[in-house]
Structure formats: C-alpha cells, structure tokens
Design a protein around this motif. Structure first.
Motif, PDB file in Angstrom:
ATOM      1  N   ALA A  48     -54.844  30.815 -12.079  1.00 60.26           N
ATOM      2  CA  ALA A  48     -56.108  31.016 -12.784  1.00 60.26           C
ATOM      3  C   ALA A  48     -56.049  30.400 -14.178  1.00 60.26           C
ATOM      4  CB  ALA A  48     -56.432  32.505 -12.865  1.00 60.26           C
ATOM      5  N   CYS A  49     -54.918  30.546 -14.849  1.00 62.88           N
ATOM      6  CA  CYS A  49     -54.752  29.961 -16.188  1.00 62.88           C
ATOM      7  C   CYS A  49     -54.878  28.441 -16.138  1.00 62.88           C
ATOM      8  CB  CYS A  49     -53.395  30.357 -16.772  1.00 62.88           C
ATOM      9  SG  CYS A  49     -53.289  32.071 -17.307  1.00 62.88           S
ATOM     10  N   LYS A  50     -54.299  27.825 -15.109  1.00 60.23           N
ATOM     11  CA  LYS A  50     -54.362  26.363 -14.975  1.00 60.23           C
ATOM     12  C   LYS A  50     -55.800  25.875 -14.828  1.00 60.23           C
ATOM     13  CE  LYS A  50     -49.825  26.009 -12.737  1.00 60.23           C
ATOM     14  NZ  LYS A  50     -49.117  25.679 -11.472  1.00 60.23           N
ATOM     15  N   SER A  86     -50.188  34.011 -31.673  1.00 60.10           N
ATOM     16  CA  SER A  86     -50.032  32.786 -30.887  1.00 60.10           C
ATOM     17  C   SER A  86     -51.325  32.278 -30.268  1.00 60.10           C
ATOM     18  CB  SER A  86     -49.008  33.032 -29.765  1.00 60.10           C
ATOM     19  OG  SER A  86     -47.775  33.472 -30.279  1.00 60.10           O
ATOM     20  N   ILE A  87     -52.205  33.200 -29.864  1.00 58.46           N
ATOM     21  CA  ILE A  87     -53.441  32.803 -29.176  1.00 58.46           C
ATOM     22  C   ILE A  87     -54.630  33.545 -29.786  1.00 58.46           C
ATOM     23  CG2 ILE A  87     -52.283  32.283 -26.987  1.00 58.46           C
ATOM     24  CD1 ILE A  87     -53.306  35.031 -25.962  1.00 58.46           C
ATOM     25  N   GLU A  94     -49.085  38.943 -21.367  1.00 56.14           N
ATOM     26  CA  GLU A  94     -47.877  38.112 -21.415  1.00 56.14           C
ATOM     27  C   GLU A  94     -48.132  36.740 -20.799  1.00 56.14           C
ATOM     28  OE1 GLU A  94     -43.409  38.130 -19.400  1.00 56.14           O
ATOM     29  OE2 GLU A  94     -44.492  40.019 -19.632  1.00 56.14           O
ATOM     30  N   ILE A  95     -48.814  36.709 -19.660  1.00 53.04           N
ATOM     31  CA  ILE A  95     -49.104  35.442 -18.983  1.00 53.04           C
ATOM     32  C   ILE A  95     -50.092  34.606 -19.794  1.00 53.04           C
ATOM     33  CG2 ILE A  95     -50.182  34.434 -16.927  1.00 53.04           C
ATOM     34  CD1 ILE A  95     -48.945  36.737 -15.310  1.00 53.04           C
ATOM     35  N   ALA A  96     -51.072  35.268 -20.408  1.00 57.45           N
ATOM     36  CA  ALA A  96     -52.032  34.548 -21.256  1.00 57.45           C
ATOM     37  C   ALA A  96     -51.313  33.859 -22.415  1.00 57.45           C
ATOM     38  CB  ALA A  96     -53.104  35.492 -21.777  1.00 57.45           C
ATOM     39  N   VAL A  97     -50.397  34.575 -23.059  1.00 59.02           N
ATOM     40  CA  VAL A  97     -49.641  34.011 -24.178  1.00 59.02           C
ATOM     41  C   VAL A  97     -48.774  32.848 -23.699  1.00 59.02           C
ATOM     42  CG1 VAL A  97     -47.817  34.465 -25.867  1.00 59.02           C
ATOM     43  CG2 VAL A  97     -49.653  36.136 -25.539  1.00 59.02           C
ATOM     44  N   ALA A  98     -48.082  33.041 -22.575  1.00 58.45           N
ATOM     45  CA  ALA A  98     -47.194  31.998 -22.053  1.00 58.45           C
ATOM     46  C   ALA A  98     -47.956  30.720 -21.730  1.00 58.45           C
ATOM     47  CB  ALA A  98     -46.471  32.511 -20.811  1.00 58.45           C
ATOM     48  N   ASN A  99     -49.224  30.869 -21.319  1.00 54.49           N
ATOM     49  CA  ASN A  99     -50.039  29.708 -20.955  1.00 54.49           C
ATOM     50  C   ASN A  99     -50.976  29.255 -22.064  1.00 54.49           C
ATOM     51  OD1 ASN A  99     -49.798  29.021 -17.822  1.00 54.49           O
ATOM     52  ND2 ASN A  99     -49.527  31.234 -18.075  1.00 54.49           N
ATOM     53  N   LYS A 100     -50.843  29.891 -23.249  1.00 50.77           N
ATOM     54  CA  LYS A 100     -51.658  29.530 -24.413  1.00 50.77           C
ATOM     55  C   LYS A 100     -53.161  29.610 -24.115  1.00 50.77           C
ATOM     56  CE  LYS A 100     -48.175  28.550 -27.148  1.00 50.77           C
ATOM     57  NZ  LYS A 100     -47.878  29.371 -28.342  1.00 50.77           N
ATOM     58  N   LYS A 101     -53.573  30.650 -23.428  1.00 51.50           N
ATOM     59  CA  LYS A 101     -54.975  30.811 -23.064  1.00 51.50           C
ATOM     60  C   LYS A 101     -55.646  31.874 -23.928  1.00 51.50           C
ATOM     61  CE  LYS A 101     -55.044  27.778 -19.836  1.00 51.50           C
ATOM     62  NZ  LYS A 101     -55.863  26.548 -19.959  1.00 51.50           N
ATOM     63  N   PRO A 102     -56.745  31.535 -24.582  1.00 50.47           N
ATOM     64  CA  PRO A 102     -57.536  32.548 -25.288  1.00 50.47           C
ATOM     65  C   PRO A 102     -57.957  33.632 -24.301  1.00 50.47           C
ATOM     66  CG  PRO A 102     -58.327  30.336 -25.785  1.00 50.47           C
ATOM     67  CD  PRO A 102     -57.371  30.204 -24.648  1.00 50.47           C
TER      68      PRO A 102
END
Length: 267
Positions: free
Chosen positions: A67-69, A118-119, A88-96
């Motif tokens: 979904a992040c991709k 980070s985001i 955690e996944i949002a931060v790892a993928n740099k997603k607002p």
C-alpha cells in the motif's frame, strides 16, 4: 494535475467506508490502497462494492508495505491494536500519515511525536470540521467565563464504541484544563454515591453508549444565573471522512512535523 493517491488503513470499518465514498467523489484525491487486518474475512473484496458504491478495482489487502508503494499519503482509521506497527511502517517508507485512531495511550501519543521528526503527521481525536470549531468555541468560552461557572462534558456514542470517554471528549477536557489553568486532579469521571458540595474547580466527564448514535458532544457551563451549552451532533460519518481527506491533502507538500486539524483548517 494528477490526483493525490491515498492509502487507507482500516478500510472495511465504518469510517473506512465513509472515506472510500468521499474519495470516490473527490476532485483532488483518489483511493490507491485499502488495507484490512491479516485475518479479515473481507480480504479480496472490492473496496467500492463493500462501501456501497460502484466497483473501484481497489481490493482489500493486508499488505501495508505494498500500500505504501502505491500511495502518496496514508490515512489510518484502524483498530487501536495495530497502531504501532502501522506507524512504524509509515516511517520506514517515509509516507505522510493522517491518524484518526482513538483510545491511544500517552506512550503511543509520544510515539507519534517521535515519528513526526521524520514524516509529516496529522493527528486529531476528531477530523470533523464542526467538531474542531467546537474545540475552538469551548476554548474561547472557558477563557471568558473562567471560575464563575461549573463545567460538565457529555459524550454520547453508539453501543459498539470501545473507548470511554471518547477521544473527542478527552480533547475537550484538555482544552478546558489549559484554558482554565486546572489539572487532571480537578477532573471526575461520572458520579455515584454521596458527594460533598461541588468543588468550584471541578470538571466532570460523562459518557453514554447506546443505540447507533454517531457522535454527540456537549460542553455545559453553569452559573447560578445562566447556562451555556456548546454542542456538536454528527448526523453522518461523512463529516469525519471529509475532514480526514482534507487532512491528507494538507500533508501533500509537507516534509515532516506534527499537525492537528486547527492547522488543516487554519483556525
């Protein structure tokens, strides 16, 4: 101009359905992913059909990494239990991310603050435009009325709601404590039994859970001479969904930082 791609976490819930409906009609944003729990019976269903609109082609899936991709921004209205992993996944993928999950602990709220280094994040106990006006009007009233009035807060929600008081009621409490320069020790939650005469600095919180009430919140200010009531009554979950989508669009050009709905609405 291409539309903002929004990945929705908790897509099969009540709020998820409303957000999918709003995104389907949006001129600026589009649903790009619909995330559900790993064991959800809805996995593989079309998100649009499940939400009572035409087929979207976006299938319910538990793959948040995927979904992040496919998304520019995430909106999370999932259950409280999955909050930490989602963040955690949002931060790892740099997603607002827009966080509408309620019932978070102080520790979890601190996780949000850390992630915002980070985001970009919009976190609000209530995404409704009207409710955020309720917050502002409550702040103004409390600062004007000060200690001459007794203060009570009532929140009413549907019988399925798990957290009590609601996140909105808790935020109203925080608004009142700050405006009136009081502390948590001045707050009581419900009443039962015998009490001495009311402490002038007391703020009382009351909760009702019944029927299918979407969400009613009222702040009462009582003096010996008059009573002031500031209320918001939600008639359709779309009011929260519209605000959540506004919040997602607000984050489009942000690089990091923690924001609330006052920032989104400019109030």
């Amino acid at each position: 101009m291409s539309k903002i791609k929004v990945g929705l976490i908790g897509a099969n819930g009540r709020m998820g359905k409303a957000i999918i409906q709003v995104l389907a009609a949006s001129q600026r944003s589009v649903l790009s992913a619909a995330v559900v729990k790993e064991d959800s019976v809805y996995s593989g269903f079309d998100s649009g059909i499940h939400s009572g609109i035409k087929e979207t082609g976006i299938i319910f899936s538990s793959d948040l990494e995927e979904a992040c991709k496919n998304s520019d921004i995430l909106i999370d209205f999932s259950a409280h239990t999955g909050f930490a992993k989602n963040l955690e996944i949002a931060v790892a993928n740099k997603k607002p991310i827009v966080i509408g999950t309620t019932g978070l602990s102080d520790s979890e709220k601190n996780q949000i603050k850390s992630a915002a280094i980070s985001i970009p994040i919009v976190f609000s106990p209530n995404m409704s435009v009207g409710v955020n006006l309720l917050f502002k009007l409550t702040e103004i009233a409390a600062k004007v009325l000060q200690d001459g009035f007794d203060v009570e807060v009532l929140d009413i929600h549907h019988r399925h709601k798990k957290d009590s008081p609601s996140g909105t009621a808790q935020h109203l409490k925080e608004v009142l404590l700050k405006a009136l320069e009081r502390k948590e020790e001045n707050v009581i939650y419900g009443r039962h039994g015998m009490y001495p005469e009311r402490d002038p600095k007391e703020i009382a919180m009351h909760t009702m859970r019944a029927g299918e009430v979407i969400g009613d919140h009222t702040v009462f200010f009582f003096s010996p001479e008059e009573r002031i009531e500031i209320s918001h009554k939600a008639q359709d979950r779309k009011t929260f969904a519209v605000g959540a989508v506004k919040a997602a669009e607000f984050l489009k050009d942000k690089t990091k930082g923690l924001y609330n709905m006052f920032d989104v609405l400019g109030i």
